[in-house]
Design a protein around this motif. Structure first.
Motif, mmCIF file in Angstrom:
data_model
loop_
_atom_site.group_PDB
_atom_site.id
_atom_site.type_symbol
_atom_site.label_atom_id
_atom_site.label_comp_id
_atom_site.label_asym_id
_atom_site.label_seq_id
_atom_site.Cartn_x
_atom_site.Cartn_y
_atom_site.Cartn_z
ATOM 1 N N GLN A 25 -47.806 3.124 9.423
ATOM 2 C CA GLN A 25 -47.897 3.624 8.051
ATOM 3 C C GLN A 25 -49.084 2.954 7.388
ATOM 4 O OE1 GLN A 25 -46.077 6.126 7.223
ATOM 5 N NE2 GLN A 25 -44.631 6.001 8.933
ATOM 6 N N ASP A 27 -49.545 1.420 4.662
ATOM 7 C CA ASP A 27 -49.386 0.128 3.993
ATOM 8 C C ASP A 27 -49.032 -0.975 4.987
ATOM 9 O OD1 ASP A 27 -46.804 0.866 4.573
ATOM 10 O OD2 ASP A 27 -46.058 0.764 2.521
ATOM 11 N N GLU A 28 -49.229 -0.699 6.266
ATOM 12 C CA GLU A 28 -48.973 -1.698 7.293
ATOM 13 C C GLU A 28 -50.284 -2.166 7.936
ATOM 14 O OE1 GLU A 28 -46.000 -0.001 9.946
ATOM 15 O OE2 GLU A 28 -44.580 0.261 8.308
ATOM 16 N N LEU A 55 -52.128 11.944 -2.327
ATOM 17 C CA LEU A 55 -51.458 12.266 -1.072
ATOM 18 C C LEU A 55 -52.437 13.087 -0.241
ATOM 19 C CD1 LEU A 55 -48.029 13.314 -2.569
ATOM 20 C CD2 LEU A 55 -48.554 11.183 -1.367
ATOM 21 N N LEU A 57 -53.015 15.301 3.118
ATOM 22 C CA LEU A 57 -52.367 16.033 4.205
ATOM 23 C C LEU A 57 -53.397 16.226 5.311
ATOM 24 C CD1 LEU A 57 -50.536 16.544 1.731
ATOM 25 C CD2 LEU A 57 -49.955 18.746 2.753
ATOM 26 N N ARG A 73 -39.815 4.701 15.481
ATOM 27 C CA ARG A 73 -40.776 3.609 15.642
ATOM 28 C C ARG A 73 -40.904 3.177 17.097
ATOM 29 N NH1 ARG A 73 -42.744 1.894 10.912
ATOM 30 N NH2 ARG A 73 -43.382 -0.099 11.753
ATOM 31 N N THR A 86 -37.554 11.712 10.945
ATOM 32 C CA THR A 86 -38.481 10.613 11.242
ATOM 33 C C THR A 86 -39.880 10.976 10.760
ATOM 34 O OG1 THR A 86 -39.500 11.218 13.368
ATOM 35 C CG2 THR A 86 -37.210 10.432 13.439
ATOM 36 N N ARG A 87 -40.760 9.961 10.761
ATOM 37 C CA ARG A 87 -42.171 10.195 10.452
ATOM 38 C C ARG A 87 -43.020 10.275 11.727
ATOM 39 N NH1 ARG A 87 -44.440 10.018 5.184
ATOM 40 N NH2 ARG A 87 -42.737 10.279 3.708
ATOM 41 N N GLY A 96 -49.794 15.373 8.880
ATOM 42 C CA GLY A 96 -49.648 13.995 8.405
ATOM 43 C C GLY A 96 -49.653 13.950 6.897
ATOM 44 N N LEU A 97 -48.840 13.045 6.333
ATOM 45 C CA LEU A 97 -48.764 12.869 4.879
ATOM 46 C C LEU A 97 -49.036 11.405 4.602
ATOM 47 C CD1 LEU A 97 -47.975 14.063 2.101
ATOM 48 C CD2 LEU A 97 -45.609 13.446 2.645
ATOM 49 N N VAL A 129 -50.661 12.113 -6.706
ATOM 50 C CA VAL A 129 -49.295 11.627 -6.833
ATOM 51 C C VAL A 129 -48.780 12.097 -8.183
ATOM 52 C CG1 VAL A 129 -47.882 9.549 -7.029
ATOM 53 C CG2 VAL A 129 -49.743 9.660 -5.348
ATOM 54 N N ARG B 87 -51.545 19.960 -8.764
ATOM 55 C CA ARG B 87 -50.525 20.466 -7.848
ATOM 56 C C ARG B 87 -50.500 22.006 -7.837
ATOM 57 N NH1 ARG B 87 -46.532 17.266 -5.286
ATOM 58 N NH2 ARG B 87 -47.289 15.121 -5.276
ATOM 59 N N LYS B 127 -39.742 15.927 6.407
ATOM 60 C CA LYS B 127 -39.924 14.491 6.659
ATOM 61 C C LYS B 127 -38.967 13.713 5.776
ATOM 62 C CE LYS B 127 -44.984 15.013 7.186
ATOM 63 N NZ LYS B 127 -45.131 14.919 8.639
ATOM 64 N N PRO B 128 -38.485 12.545 6.252
ATOM 65 C CA PRO B 128 -37.674 11.714 5.369
ATOM 66 C C PRO B 128 -38.553 11.044 4.326
ATOM 67 C CG PRO B 128 -38.125 10.548 7.425
ATOM 68 C CD PRO B 128 -38.710 11.940 7.573
ATOM 69 N N LEU B 130 -39.846 7.907 2.736
ATOM 70 C CA LEU B 130 -39.968 6.586 3.386
ATOM 71 C C LEU B 130 -39.134 5.559 2.638
ATOM 72 C CD1 LEU B 130 -43.631 5.929 4.533
ATOM 73 C CD2 LEU B 130 -41.599 6.342 5.910
ATOM 74 N N ARG B 133 -40.230 -1.075 3.207
ATOM 75 C CA ARG B 133 -40.795 -1.456 4.510
ATOM 76 C C ARG B 133 -39.782 -2.106 5.437
ATOM 77 N NH1 ARG B 133 -46.597 -4.130 4.225
ATOM 78 N NH2 ARG B 133 -46.050 -4.344 6.419
ATOM 79 N N ARG B 136 -37.466 0.531 7.636
ATOM 80 C CA ARG B 136 -38.018 1.662 8.391
ATOM 81 C C ARG B 136 -37.484 1.687 9.820
ATOM 82 N NH1 ARG B 136 -44.164 1.343 5.967
ATOM 83 N NH2 ARG B 136 -43.555 2.006 3.880
#
Lengths: 136, 136
Positions: A25, A27-28, A55, A57, A73, A86-87, A96-97, A129, B87, B127-128, B130, B133, B136
């Motif tokens: 992700q 933010d990782e 966001l 796409l 994961r 799942t993502r 992808g988002l 967003v 949007r 998608k779920p 998120l 952290r 996940r």
């Protein structure tokens, strides 16, 4: 149901080139990346400014579209789970988002933080967003 | 850049049929709706349960793909703005992004709250939302 045609509006430029080592992700630990748009979409970029939350796409072009279930994961101890819970990048339509923040705007090039997409990934759309209801 | 082919995985069943009167966002008064999936995607639906927060990606098939700038929320007093900062459904790739909550699961049919998509809208992906952290 028949197929629909999407047209990439740009591509990602990123130091990330290997799916195995990219963060799962944004933010990782994703490094700054550039969104590079085709010239015919210049008007669609107006009003994008540094600091904006977006966001992105994308089309995850290295994904396996035949996969319907994964272990989240990649963890072998977790049960096989439908990809819609799942993502996973592997899914029937690998869109992808990505939640990013604009760092800089330079004509058709937008620099962003927190994008885990790989170099060369096609961009399909960009959305703001959503703000709180009173500020839309 | 050449076109990419997306395949709808299902369709929306909703009392909403008219773009002019549908809410602009799902939390602005959308009625419950059903997501109806094609049988070959049944495995991808496993582990979806009532209460889950989902992001639904749709193809806004009544949108105008030639539009690059709009006045946000159709407000004539607001300036023309690049669609990537809005949007608007009208945009080069009219992919809808909808935050919903699962109300019920019945085989290939998933009932959700807060979906403003019109009846018949093709579904591209689910998608779920998120989690934080650590979860996940």
């Amino acid at each position: 149901m028949s197929d629909l045609a999407v047209t990439p509006v740009g591509r990602v430029e990123s130091p990330l080139t290997d799916r195995a080592t990219a963060p799962r992700q944004g933010d990782e630990g994703a490094p700054p990346a550039w969104l590079v748009f085709a010239e015919q979409y210049a008007d669609a970029l107006s009003h994008l400014e540094p600091g904006a939350g977006l966001l992105i796409l994308t089309w995850l072009d290295r994904a396996d579209r035949s996969v319907l279930q994964v272990r989240p994961r990649g963890d072998a101890t977790r049960p096989l789970t439908g990809v819609f819970s799942t993502r996973s990048a592997d899914r029937p339509n690998p869109i992808g988002l990505h939640r990013v923040t604009v760092l800089a705007v330079d004509g058709l090039r937008i620099q962003v933080a927190d994008l885990e997409a790989l170099d060369g990934t096609p961009i399909l759309d960009v959305k703001p967003v959503l703000e709180a209801r009173g500020e839309r």
